[in-house]
Scaffold this motif. Structure first.
Motif, PDB file in Angstrom:
ATOM      1  N   ALA A  19      22.649  28.551  53.218  1.00  0.00           N
ATOM      2  CA  ALA A  19      22.331  29.224  54.479  1.00  0.00           C
ATOM      3  C   ALA A  19      23.619  29.601  55.188  1.00  0.00           C
ATOM      4  CB  ALA A  19      21.484  28.315  55.361  1.00  0.00           C
ATOM      5  N   ALA A  20      23.682  30.831  55.667  1.00  0.00           N
ATOM      6  CA  ALA A  20      24.881  31.298  56.365  1.00  0.00           C
ATOM      7  C   ALA A  20      25.015  30.584  57.701  1.00  0.00           C
ATOM      8  CB  ALA A  20      24.804  32.798  56.587  1.00  0.00           C
ATOM      9  N   LYS A  21      26.234  30.261  58.056  1.00  0.00           N
ATOM     10  CA  LYS A  21      26.499  29.626  59.343  1.00  0.00           C
ATOM     11  C   LYS A  21      27.813  30.170  59.876  1.00  0.00           C
ATOM     12  CE  LYS A  21      26.902  25.114  61.594  1.00  0.00           C
ATOM     13  NZ  LYS A  21      26.793  23.668  61.424  1.00  0.00           N
ATOM     14  N   PRO A  22      27.882  30.575  61.147  1.00  0.00           N
ATOM     15  CA  PRO A  22      29.125  31.153  61.659  1.00  0.00           C
ATOM     16  C   PRO A  22      30.281  30.176  61.504  1.00  0.00           C
ATOM     17  CG  PRO A  22      27.332  31.440  63.224  1.00  0.00           C
ATOM     18  CD  PRO A  22      26.832  30.526  62.161  1.00  0.00           C
ATOM     19  N   GLU A  23      31.378  30.680  60.991  1.00  0.00           N
ATOM     20  CA  GLU A  23      32.575  29.843  60.872  1.00  0.00           C
ATOM     21  C   GLU A  23      33.234  29.693  62.232  1.00  0.00           C
ATOM     22  OE1 GLU A  23      33.818  28.186  58.579  1.00  0.00           O
ATOM     23  OE2 GLU A  23      32.902  28.875  56.708  1.00  0.00           O
ATOM     24  N   PRO A  24      33.551  28.478  62.652  1.00  0.00           N
ATOM     25  CA  PRO A  24      34.229  28.305  63.938  1.00  0.00           C
ATOM     26  C   PRO A  24      35.639  28.859  63.898  1.00  0.00           C
ATOM     27  CG  PRO A  24      34.152  26.235  62.752  1.00  0.00           C
ATOM     28  CD  PRO A  24      33.341  27.208  61.953  1.00  0.00           C
ATOM     29  N   GLY A  25      36.073  29.354  65.027  1.00  0.00           N
ATOM     30  CA  GLY A  25      37.450  29.814  65.141  1.00  0.00           C
ATOM     31  C   GLY A  25      38.361  28.641  65.414  1.00  0.00           C
ATOM     32  N   PRO A  26      39.643  28.894  65.670  1.00  0.00           N
ATOM     33  CA  PRO A  26      40.567  27.799  65.965  1.00  0.00           C
ATOM     34  C   PRO A  26      40.071  26.954  67.125  1.00  0.00           C
ATOM     35  CG  PRO A  26      41.750  29.852  65.615  1.00  0.00           C
ATOM     36  CD  PRO A  26      40.300  30.204  65.660  1.00  0.00           C
ATOM     37  N   GLY A  27      40.104  25.661  66.951  1.00  0.00           N
ATOM     38  CA  GLY A  27      39.632  24.759  67.992  1.00  0.00           C
ATOM     39  C   GLY A  27      38.154  24.499  67.917  1.00  0.00           C
ATOM     40  N   GLY A  28      37.460  25.022  66.870  1.00  0.00           N
ATOM     41  CA  GLY A  28      36.053  24.709  66.700  1.00  0.00           C
ATOM     42  C   GLY A  28      35.129  25.647  67.408  1.00  0.00           C
ATOM     43  N   GLY A  29      35.617  26.701  68.040  1.00  0.00           N
ATOM     44  CA  GLY A  29      34.744  27.642  68.715  1.00  0.00           C
ATOM     45  C   GLY A  29      34.028  28.531  67.745  1.00  0.00           C
ATOM     46  N   GLY A  30      33.261  29.467  68.263  1.00  0.00           N
ATOM     47  CA  GLY A  30      32.469  30.334  67.410  1.00  0.00           C
ATOM     48  C   GLY A  30      33.119  31.664  67.161  1.00  0.00           C
ATOM     49  N   GLN A  85      46.628   5.759  69.000  1.00  0.00           N
ATOM     50  CA  GLN A  85      45.503   6.601  69.399  1.00  0.00           C
ATOM     51  C   GLN A  85      45.463   6.748  70.917  1.00  0.00           C
ATOM     52  OE1 GLN A  85      41.762   5.279  67.620  1.00  0.00           O
ATOM     53  NE2 GLN A  85      42.911   4.320  65.934  1.00  0.00           N
ATOM     54  N   ALA A  86      45.033   7.929  71.364  1.00  0.00           N
ATOM     55  CA  ALA A  86      44.933   8.181  72.800  1.00  0.00           C
ATOM     56  C   ALA A  86      43.497   8.156  73.288  1.00  0.00           C
ATOM     57  CB  ALA A  86      45.564   9.534  73.146  1.00  0.00           C
ATOM     58  N   PHE A  87      42.538   8.628  72.462  1.00  0.00           N
ATOM     59  CA  PHE A  87      41.159   8.728  72.949  1.00  0.00           C
ATOM     60  C   PHE A  87      40.204   8.750  71.768  1.00  0.00           C
ATOM     61  CE2 PHE A  87      37.460  10.508  75.078  1.00  0.00           C
ATOM     62  CZ  PHE A  87      37.524   9.912  76.323  1.00  0.00           C
ATOM     63  N   ASN A  88      39.042   8.104  71.937  1.00  0.00           N
ATOM     64  CA  ASN A  88      37.981   8.088  70.935  1.00  0.00           C
ATOM     65  C   ASN A  88      36.834   8.950  71.447  1.00  0.00           C
ATOM     66  OD1 ASN A  88      35.722   7.456  69.340  1.00  0.00           O
ATOM     67  ND2 ASN A  88      36.405   5.351  69.001  1.00  0.00           N
ATOM     68  N   PHE A  89      36.527  10.043  70.744  1.00  0.00           N
ATOM     69  CA  PHE A  89      35.498  10.986  71.184  1.00  0.00           C
ATOM     70  C   PHE A  89      34.125  10.659  70.622  1.00  0.00           C
ATOM     71  CE2 PHE A  89      39.477  13.255  71.537  1.00  0.00           C
ATOM     72  CZ  PHE A  89      39.356  13.915  72.743  1.00  0.00           C
ATOM     73  N   GLY A  90      34.016   9.652  69.780  1.00  0.00           N
ATOM     74  CA  GLY A  90      32.738   9.355  69.175  1.00  0.00           C
ATOM     75  C   GLY A  90      32.445  10.275  67.999  1.00  0.00           C
ATOM     76  N   TYR A  91      31.188  10.394  67.665  1.00  0.00           N
ATOM     77  CA  TYR A  91      30.749  11.091  66.451  1.00  0.00           C
ATOM     78  C   TYR A  91      30.988  12.591  66.539  1.00  0.00           C
ATOM     79  CZ  TYR A  91      27.571  12.629  62.734  1.00  0.00           C
ATOM     80  OH  TYR A  91      27.030  13.203  61.611  1.00  0.00           O
ATOM     81  N   ALA A  92      31.612  13.148  65.517  1.00  0.00           N
ATOM     82  CA  ALA A  92      31.753  14.588  65.352  1.00  0.00           C
ATOM     83  C   ALA A  92      31.561  14.875  63.872  1.00  0.00           C
ATOM     84  CB  ALA A  92      33.130  15.072  65.819  1.00  0.00           C
ATOM     85  N   THR A  93      30.889  15.972  63.552  1.00  0.00           N
ATOM     86  CA  THR A  93      30.506  16.199  62.159  1.00  0.00           C
ATOM     87  C   THR A  93      31.615  16.752  61.298  1.00  0.00           C
ATOM     88  OG1 THR A  93      29.667  18.368  62.808  1.00  0.00           O
ATOM     89  CG2 THR A  93      28.078  16.551  62.705  1.00  0.00           C
ATOM     90  N   THR A  94      32.561  17.500  61.877  1.00  0.00           N
ATOM     91  CA  THR A  94      33.595  18.157  61.073  1.00  0.00           C
ATOM     92  C   THR A  94      34.946  18.092  61.784  1.00  0.00           C
ATOM     93  OG1 THR A  94      33.282  20.327  62.109  1.00  0.00           O
ATOM     94  CG2 THR A  94      31.870  19.801  60.211  1.00  0.00           C
ATOM     95  N   PRO A  95      36.027  18.298  61.036  1.00  0.00           N
ATOM     96  CA  PRO A  95      37.335  18.389  61.673  1.00  0.00           C
ATOM     97  C   PRO A  95      37.408  19.521  62.685  1.00  0.00           C
ATOM     98  CG  PRO A  95      37.606  18.043  59.323  1.00  0.00           C
ATOM     99  CD  PRO A  95      36.146  18.289  59.552  1.00  0.00           C
ATOM    100  N   ALA A  96      36.710  20.630  62.433  1.00  0.00           N
ATOM    101  CA  ALA A  96      36.735  21.760  63.372  1.00  0.00           C
ATOM    102  C   ALA A  96      36.169  21.359  64.724  1.00  0.00           C
ATOM    103  CB  ALA A  96      35.938  22.930  62.794  1.00  0.00           C
ATOM    104  N   LYS A  97      35.079  20.591  64.722  1.00  0.00           N
ATOM    105  CA  LYS A  97      34.490  20.167  65.987  1.00  0.00           C
ATOM    106  C   LYS A  97      35.364  19.115  66.677  1.00  0.00           C
ATOM    107  CE  LYS A  97      29.809  21.443  64.693  1.00  0.00           C
ATOM    108  NZ  LYS A  97      28.409  21.033  64.474  1.00  0.00           N
ATOM    109  N   CYS A  98      35.973  18.265  65.881  1.00  0.00           N
ATOM    110  CA  CYS A  98      36.910  17.296  66.449  1.00  0.00           C
ATOM    111  C   CYS A  98      38.098  18.020  67.069  1.00  0.00           C
ATOM    112  CB  CYS A  98      37.373  16.338  65.351  1.00  0.00           C
ATOM    113  SG  CYS A  98      38.430  14.983  65.923  1.00  0.00           S
TER     114      CYS A  98
END
Length: 615
Positions: A200-211, A230-243
């Motif tokens: 299934a096609a999914k838009p590739e995020p741009g730099p920083g995880g945007g669309g 470490q400076a901060f724990n953001f919790g669960y993120a699915t991909t490096p792009a979203k992190c």
């Protein structure tokens, strides 16, 4: 099986990264999953909201235990063939009593493509006996590459390639990260395949995880490592792009973050600005570079230890003497009239190596090293000697023959492979440079930075200089006679050279021979012909000593017992009044502060709050 289970569980659950074992992780109300992944040795700053993560090795559920594909670099992690029949398959969930209405999948939950139920395409081999250059996700135990193909196609964040072992399907189905199907390690029984199932096609995020339209491309700063801080724990993120997007928006973060593509439930965690390097090794974590645009005060910069190689070493305040060579630093000049020259100079090289034992790029120096340097400073101050340190190796480190020997290895890998020997050769170069100093030192001593003067009630160096005069020699060496078979074998960690034409020529000759490597130095300054020094500097000296060079070397040199003058600390010696210098080699390094600061007497001269002993 996965489809039935997803339908029965509904949207209250999200799956983990292991489809084959159907590892399930409950989604919390805050959006982060329970569980931890960062090793306890990775520090977290005071501003972090994360609690220390539990040790990964203690996970109760074997399906959640982090595992990496076996590689040549990690032979111990290669799964062995099962000793008996394969384990029984997990039970299939009971069929629902009535048709279950299909619910819309969460964006982060990939589902098999529409044709996956009826179409199974033949797997297409891309490369044999290799792995992915970088893996993205582990899908667990699947039996065929065709089944792996279907699962990989359902995850848009995967590339269009995956790795699978037909001889060891228990090694699991693993997709390659985008654009990472090449440059993987060569490993028998693995193969990389090209995905054939449409996804299934999914838009590739741009730099920083945007669309944005620009494709997000991961940039790995340090493979198989964590942040040092470490400076901060953001919790669960699915991909490096979203992190990446989360980190870019957080002012407390630096320009790097750590993320586990095998276990995204271990959370997205950003590094402090200076905390990206020298973190603990961990096969399931990688440190990435933030791709979003950052303000100047958060952009990457060389660590403080790279900007100042002498950081947190006991360098004297005030104007830097002009006679110092390169970037060397003066610790103490105890001579009565430095402007008149002469006197005894002590040299020590404190070079940060890949082991990080001598310090970290963030500026940390271990207490054992500080204790040794403080003891040596106290001795030099009391008896009127000068002490200098070198914190940066001479460039280029690699000789032409070493580069040729490395072949196709990267310059970084080649430098690391030759680092230990080249750092030892720096000692001979320093001796040559300072024997030629306009200060015209009477004697120059090279002392390993893990060796300390321990008799502060008398002048050890004057005693050695007097012995040289009495015997009519120019060079003072010690053996390893405290070891069972060490008598007569030179230890290169202590060299005291009287400033004579012989010693000035000797260390120029040995260093030149090192640069030439396997090609003989035809005619040296001291008269030795066809000198070859293609290994470490200690072997080179031993060859000169035992090689029948006669008047050219041995007649100018004396060998003293290491038990008294250069004693290995692994066998004790601190409380022996006959030991002048204690050498904390190898594993004994970590005991130096306990001996010099916390032992029967303090030889640093500064007490428990001084530079050497403070905790």
């Amino acid at each position: 099986d996965a489809e039935l289970l997803f339908a029965g569980l509904g949207r209250e659950w999200v799956y983990g990264s292991n489809f084959g074992n159907l590892a399930i992780v409950r989604q919390s109300s805050s959006g982060s999953s329970s569980g931890g992944g960062s090793s306890s040795s990775s520090r977290s700053s005071a501003g972090s909201t994360s609690a220390p993560a539990p040790a990964r090795a203690a996970a109760d559920d074997e399906s959640l235990t982090p595992k990496r594909s076996p590689t040549k670099q990690q032979p111990a992690l290669r799964p062995a063939p099962p000793p008996g029949p394969p384990p029984a398959p997990l039970p299939r969930p009971a069929p629902a009593a009535a048709p279950v209405k299909e619910e819309k999948q969460d964006d982060d939950t990939p589902a098999p493509p529409q044709d996956a139920k009826t179409v199974k395409r033949q797997a297409v081999l891309y490369r044999k006996d290799v792995e992915c250059g970088l893996q993205f996700m582990d899908f667990g135990n699947l039996q065929t590459p065709e089944e792996c193909d279907i699962m990989v196609a359902a995850v848009p964040e995967c590339g269009r390639f995956f790795m699978f072992s037909q001889s060891h399907p228990d090694w699991k189905c693993r997709c390659c990260a985008p654009d990472a199907e090449n440059e993987g390690p060569e490993t028998p029984n693995w193969a990389v395949y090209q995905v054939q199932t449409p996804g299934a096609a999914k838009p590739e995020p741009g730099p920083g995880g945007g669309g944005g339209k620009e494709k997000y491309k991961m940039v790995v700063h340090s493979k198989r490592h964590e942040c040092d801080e470490q400076a901060f724990n953001f919790g669960y993120a699915t991909t490096p792009a979203k992190c990446d997007a989360l980190v870019a928006a957080k002012a407390e973060c630096g320009a790097h973050f750590m993320f586990s593509t095998f276990h995204p439930d271990w959370a997205c965690r950003c590094c402090t600005r200076d905390g990206a390097d020298d973190g603990p090794a961990s096969v399931n974590w990688d440190v990435y570079v933030v791709q979003a645009t950052l303000p100047e005060n958060r952009r990457p910069r060389p660590p403080v230890g790279v900007r100042d190689p002498l950081v947190n070493l006991p360098i004297a305040e005030g104007p830097r003497p002009k006679w110092l060579v390169k970037d060397d630093g003066l610790v103490i000049d105890g001579r009565a009239n430095p402007e008149m020259g002469g006197g005894i100079l002590i040299l020590q090289a404190v070079l940060m190596d890949a082991s990080k034992g001598w310090g970290k790029k963030q500026g940390f120096r271990p207490r054992w090293l500080r204790a040794i340097l403080a003891a040596n400073r106290a001795h030099a101050r009391k008896y009127g000697h000068a002490l200098i340190l070198r914190g940066k190796p001479t460039q280029p480190q690699l000789t032409p023959w070493q580069v040729k020997q490395c072949g196709k290895k990267s310059p970084h890998q080649c430098t690391q492979d030759n680092e230990r020997e080249n750092f030892n050769w720096e000692k001979h170069l320093m001796l040559a440079e300072y024997l030629l100093s306009p200060q015209n030192f009477s004697h120059v001593m090279m002392l390993d930075a893990d060796a300390a003067f321990i008799q502060q009630d008398h002048n050890t160096l004057k005693r050695i200089a007097d012995i040289l005069d009495d015997k009519g020699k120019d060079l003072f060496l010690t053996d390893e006679d405290w070891l069972k078979y060490g008598e007569g074998r030179i230890n290169g960690g202590l060299i005291l050279a009287k400033n004579t034409p012989f010693t000035r020529g000797l260390f120029l000759d040995t260093f030149d021979a090192h640069v030439l490597g396997p090609v003989p130095l035809k005619k040296g300054r001291i008269g030795v012909e066809n000198l070859v020094c293609s290994s470490n500097e200690q072997i080179c000296l031993n060859d000169l000593w035992k090689g029948g060079k006669g008047a050219h070397f041995a007649e100018h040199t004396m060998m003293a017992g290491g038990t008294k003058w250069n004693h290995g600390a692994e066998s004790g010696g601190f409380d022996d009044p006959g030991v002048e210098i204690l050498h904390f080699m190898g594993g004994a390094k970590g005991t130096a502060d306990k001996v010099l600061c916390d032992g029967s007497r303090d030889v640093t001269g500064e007490g428990p709050t001084g530079y050497g002993c403070k905790t």
